[in-house]
Motif scaffolding. Structure first.
Motif, PDB file in Angstrom:
ATOM      1  N   ASP A   1       0.889  -1.355  -0.033  1.00  0.00           N
ATOM      2  CA  ASP A   1       0.000   0.080   0.122  1.00  0.00           C
ATOM      3  C   ASP A   1       0.885   1.177   0.039  1.00  0.00           C
ATOM      4  N   ASN A   2       0.815   2.009  -1.208  1.00  0.00           N
ATOM      5  CA  ASN A   2       1.913   3.114  -1.177  1.00  0.00           C
ATOM      6  C   ASN A   2       1.133   4.673  -0.712  1.00  0.00           C
ATOM      7  N   ASP A   3      -0.010   4.507  -0.284  1.00  0.00           N
ATOM      8  CA  ASP A   3      -0.767   5.834   0.077  1.00  0.00           C
ATOM      9  C   ASP A   3      -1.426   5.749   1.491  1.00  0.00           C
ATOM     10  N   GLY A   4      -1.272   4.541   2.161  1.00  0.00           N
ATOM     11  CA  GLY A   4      -1.788   4.553   3.413  1.00  0.00           C
ATOM     12  C   GLY A   4      -3.275   4.436   3.566  1.00  0.00           C
ATOM     13  N   ASP A   5      -3.922   4.032   2.421  1.00  0.00           N
ATOM     14  CA  ASP A   5      -5.358   3.772   2.551  1.00  0.00           C
ATOM     15  C   ASP A   5      -5.753   2.126   2.571  1.00  0.00           C
ATOM     16  N   LEU A   6      -4.664   1.429   3.026  1.00  0.00           N
ATOM     17  CA  LEU A   6      -4.953   0.164   3.261  1.00  0.00           C
ATOM     18  C   LEU A   6      -5.520  -0.561   2.433  1.00  0.00           C
ATOM     19  N   ILE A   7      -5.191  -0.180   0.888  1.00  0.00           N
ATOM     20  CA  ILE A   7      -5.760  -0.961   0.024  1.00  0.00           C
ATOM     21  C   ILE A   7      -4.546  -1.113  -0.996  1.00  0.00           C
ATOM     22  N   GLU A   8      -4.558  -2.478  -1.520  1.00  0.00           N
ATOM     23  CA  GLU A   8      -2.986  -2.807  -2.110  1.00  0.00           C
ATOM     24  C   GLU A   8      -3.168  -1.954  -3.409  1.00  0.00           C
TER      25      GLU A   8
END
Length: 228
Positions: free
Chosen positions: A83-90
């Motif tokens: 997860d690159n942006d911290g939204d807990l979605i791959e």
């Protein structure tokens, strides 16, 4: 293309290039443990080359030391999620699928769908490595600088599980708490591991640590998904 449905999930971790972080989950509940999709450990740490990150996912805990005949399940895909942006979605995934004597790796790449179901990434991008048994050290490095390993290895997890069970029953059962030194109940046991060392430039972006430490991180978790 082959579809996989969700089976098991380890604890997730946030990773920076400055620290070693791990998640371990041995001896699952009866409905989950002792299956070929049972994830025991997730390790993520800086490589010997500080511009690389190493991911290790192990499955099938407490295998006998002589278990050279133990093998990965061809119906189970191991997936490392980033997860690159911290939204807990791959945002990016690395996939490992066993076939015969080889483990086939796909990615890192952008998943076509997220969550409980996965589709194998572009098969033309795959790289394979021969699965190692006891005493073997088969590795492969592709043209993008990613290195791969898959095989049977000594369980690195140290835990005095027997004494832990005594301690949780209270001071009347274990008045002295844990032993020092403790007994490693996972000694002489094996796991099946996949190891991928990836240049950080292929892993996507990072985000500021939510605790305000000033460190840039990405979230990592692993899943074992069984073929539909």
């Amino acid at each position: 293309m082959k579809n996989f449905k969700f089976k098991l999930l380890t604890a997730g971790i946030a990773l920076s290039g400055l620290v070693v972080l791990i998640a371990a989950d041995h001896l699952e509940a009866p409905a989950v443990g002792a299956t070929t999709a049972d994830i025991t450990d997730l390790y993520a740490f800086e490589g010997a080359n500080p511009d690389n990150t190493v991911f290790v996912v192990s499955v099938q805990s407490s295998l006998a030391p002589a278990g050279n005949n133990i093998s990965f399940d061809e119906d189970v895909m191991i997936e490392i999620n980033i997860d690159n942006d911290g939204d807990l979605i791959e945002d990016r995934v690395i996939q490992a699928v066993p076939r015969g004597d080889n483990m086939y790796f796909f990615g890192p790449g952008t998943p076509s769908n997220t969550g409980l179901n996965s589709t194998v990434l572009d098969p033309d991008s795959r790289t394979s490595v021969q699965i190692s048994g006891i005493g073997d050290e088969f590795t492969t490095t592709d043209n993008s600088g990613i290195s791969y390993f898959a095989g049977l290895r000594d369980d690195p997890f140290f835990f005095d599980f027997s004494q832990f069970n005594q301690v949780v029953q209270g001071p009347t059962v274990a008045p002295n708490g844990f032993n020092n030194p403790g007994t490693n109940d996972f000694a002489n046991q094996n796991v099946l591991s996949v190891v991928v060392e990836v240049p950080n430039s292929l892993l996507g972006g990072t985000f500021a640590h939510p605790a305000g430490t000033g460190v840039q991180v990405f979230n990592v978790w692993a899943e074992a998904k069984r073929k539909q």
